[in-house]
Design an enzyme around this catalytic site. Structure first.
Site, PDB file in Angstrom:
ATOM      1  N   TRP A 107     -10.558  29.903  38.297  1.00 25.63           N
ATOM      2  CA  TRP A 107     -11.924  30.172  38.740  1.00 25.63           C
ATOM      3  C   TRP A 107     -12.322  31.633  38.571  1.00 25.63           C
ATOM      4  O   TRP A 107     -12.938  32.215  39.457  1.00 25.63           O
ATOM      5  CB  TRP A 107     -12.123  29.753  40.211  1.00 25.63           C
ATOM      6  CG  TRP A 107     -11.776  28.344  40.511  1.00 25.63           C
ATOM      7  CD1 TRP A 107     -10.727  27.885  41.247  1.00 25.63           C
ATOM      8  CD2 TRP A 107     -12.484  27.169  40.063  1.00 25.63           C
ATOM      9  NE1 TRP A 107     -10.723  26.508  41.296  1.00 25.63           N
ATOM     10  CE2 TRP A 107     -11.798  26.038  40.564  1.00 25.63           C
ATOM     11  CE3 TRP A 107     -13.627  26.964  39.293  1.00 25.63           C
ATOM     12  CZ2 TRP A 107     -12.214  24.736  40.336  1.00 25.63           C
ATOM     13  CZ3 TRP A 107     -14.038  25.663  39.048  1.00 25.63           C
ATOM     14  CH2 TRP A 107     -13.333  24.572  39.569  1.00 25.63           C
TER      15      TRP A 107
ATOM     16  N   PHE B 135     -12.570  40.030  38.054  1.00 28.46           N
ATOM     17  CA  PHE B 135     -11.693  40.227  39.219  1.00 28.46           C
ATOM     18  C   PHE B 135     -10.769  39.015  39.299  1.00 28.46           C
ATOM     19  O   PHE B 135     -11.244  37.893  39.501  1.00 28.46           O
ATOM     20  CB  PHE B 135     -12.594  40.329  40.457  1.00 28.46           C
ATOM     21  CG  PHE B 135     -11.912  40.606  41.771  1.00 28.46           C
ATOM     22  CD1 PHE B 135     -11.611  41.908  42.156  1.00 28.46           C
ATOM     23  CD2 PHE B 135     -11.645  39.576  42.666  1.00 28.46           C
ATOM     24  CE1 PHE B 135     -11.048  42.168  43.402  1.00 28.46           C
ATOM     25  CE2 PHE B 135     -11.076  39.832  43.908  1.00 28.46           C
ATOM     26  CZ  PHE B 135     -10.781  41.138  44.268  1.00 28.46           C
TER      27      PHE B 135
ATOM     28  N   GLU C  99     -16.216  33.941  46.917  1.00 29.49           N
ATOM     29  CA  GLU C  99     -16.099  35.206  47.679  1.00 29.49           C
ATOM     30  C   GLU C  99     -15.537  34.963  49.081  1.00 29.49           C
ATOM     31  O   GLU C  99     -15.807  35.711  50.017  1.00 29.49           O
ATOM     32  CB  GLU C  99     -17.459  35.915  47.780  1.00 29.49           C
ATOM     33  CG  GLU C  99     -18.078  36.257  46.439  1.00 29.49           C
ATOM     34  CD  GLU C  99     -17.748  37.631  45.924  1.00 29.49           C
ATOM     35  OE1 GLU C  99     -16.954  38.338  46.567  1.00 29.49           O
ATOM     36  OE2 GLU C  99     -18.266  38.002  44.868  1.00 29.49           O
TER      37      GLU C  99
ATOM     38  N   ALA D  93      -3.589  29.779  45.800  1.00 28.50           N
ATOM     39  CA  ALA D  93      -4.075  30.976  46.500  1.00 28.50           C
ATOM     40  C   ALA D  93      -5.590  31.054  46.364  1.00 28.50           C
ATOM     41  O   ALA D  93      -6.125  31.867  45.620  1.00 28.50           O
ATOM     42  CB  ALA D  93      -3.413  32.227  45.941  1.00 28.50           C
TER      43      ALA D  93
END
Length: 381
Positions: A157, A124, A359, A131
């Site tokens: 990341w 993902f 997350e 950002a």
């Protein structure tokens, strides 16, 4: 909520995963941490058992267990290795799930099915240098050139970035943030060197560069300009799965700490006789009870199709904060042995810390929860 009980199928899933973790993951968990790599044969075994698509419907190659089943699986996997749980989470709960939530039938058949079967690995791609918590501020661009989208930009990341076959990418178009499905063997896709991390070291985390990467027009995921909403909806499930992994690690730490306290002797008696140790075990048990309650309450609502945005924020916030406290208690109860690499406590302590960051940081979760509280005048439950 009505009394919640697990079905026989869900109980069997838990037993299957627990046996696998005890036999296949726990014996090599410290090696995964030291070598900073999940072995290919372990990934293959996870795929063969259907663990890499356990939540998705069977028609797309999944196990059909939904979010409750996924949380059961992640809880058990994390008891053995948080790096492996992180790998599965990035692959299934956000990478592949974005295609399940936002994709059309053709995209699901073409891309979700091999991901759910574990034939392909997913990731993902949202986070960038500017950002992170400000995830709306993505600078990666996608421009339509004839029948192809051309992507340019950098991501940071990205969990599974260096090993993924199919990634969900969020980029800015003329209509706003849009989502795209990218196959990593496309020319112009570059994964940088893996990050050297304090914890979850077996989970591969890479910077990704898109250099005039071309993908077919039909790889646009959902509607152009609606990608940010898809990213946020996907992260709702991601945060819930993260809570389940925290729960599993917490349960493992309580078991290990209780066992140790009943064996370790000081002042001619086991340390489990001392109130100071008993109180730590009691605090751990209380937090675990709360964690389990909110994880499965929220997972049931998710499977019922309810909006669980603020609930999953609560799950992520509470479970990650609690695991950090539980890991700290576990080190304290084990004393010097808790600080030694001889036991897994030290690894759990390092692995735990990231959960308050990825997350969506816990500060972001508090903002999500507070907005809902204010909007509903405090009448939430």
């Amino acid at each position: 909520m009505n009394e919640f009980t697990f079905t026989e199928e869900q109980k069997m899933l838990r037993e299957t995963v627990r046996d696998f973790v005890n036999n296949e993951i726990k014996p090599i968990a410290s090696k995964i941490d030291e070598e900073e790599k999940i072995p290919d044969d372990l990934i293959k075994k996870l795929a063969e058992l259907g663990f890499l698509g356990v939540s998705f419907p069977e028609e797309y190659g999944g196990g059909g267990f939904g979010e409750v089943g996924y949380c059961i699986m992640q809880e058990e996997i994390a008891r053995g290795c948080m790096s492996t749980a992180t790998f599965i989470g990035a692959h299934q709960s956000i990478g592949a799930n974005a295609i399940y939530i936002g994709g059309n039938e053709e995209q699901k058949k073409k891309f979700l099915t091999p991901l759910a079967k574990g034939e392909k690995i997913g990731a993902f791609c949202l986070t960038e240098a500017q950002a992170g918590s400000d995830s709306f501020n993505v600078k990666t661009r996608a421009e339509l050139d004839g029948d192809e989208w051309v992507l340019n930009g950098e991501k940071l990341w990205i969990t599974n970035g260096g090993i993924a076959d199919i990634v969900t990418v969020f980029a800015r178009t003329s209509k706003g943030i849009s989502a795209f499905i990218v196959e990593t063997n496309s020319p112009g896709f570059h994964a940088g060197q893996p990050e050297k991390k304090m914890g979850i070291r077996g989970s591969t985390t890479n910077p990704i560069t898109f250099d005039n990467l071309r993908i077919p027009k039909e790889n646009l995921l959902g509607k152009e300009g609606r990608g940010f909403l898809l990213a946020m909806k996907t992260l709702d499930a991601g945060r819930l799965g993260l809570g389940a992994a925290c729960l599993g690690a917490a349960k493992e730490l309580l078991e290990l700490s209780t066992r140790y306290a009943k064996q370790r002797k000081q002042f001619d008696q086991t340390i489990s006789n001392f109130q100071a140790v008993q109180f730590m075990l009691a605090e751990m048990a209380m937090m675990i009870y709360n964690m389990e309650s909110i994880v499965y309450r929220t997972a049931v609502d998710y499977d019922l199709g309810k909006d669980i945005s603020y609930q999953s924020a609560i799950v992520k916030l509470y479970c990650s904060e609690s695991l950090d406290k539980i890991a700290d208690y576990a080190v304290q109860i084990h004393g010097g042995m808790g600080y030694s690499r001889e036991l897994p406590i030290e690894r759990f302590y390092r692995d735990s810390r990231i959960n308050r960051i990825f997350e969506g940081t816990n500060e972001i979760q508090k903002g999500i929860i507070a907005r809902e509280v204010i909007k509903k005048n405090g009448v939430l439950f």
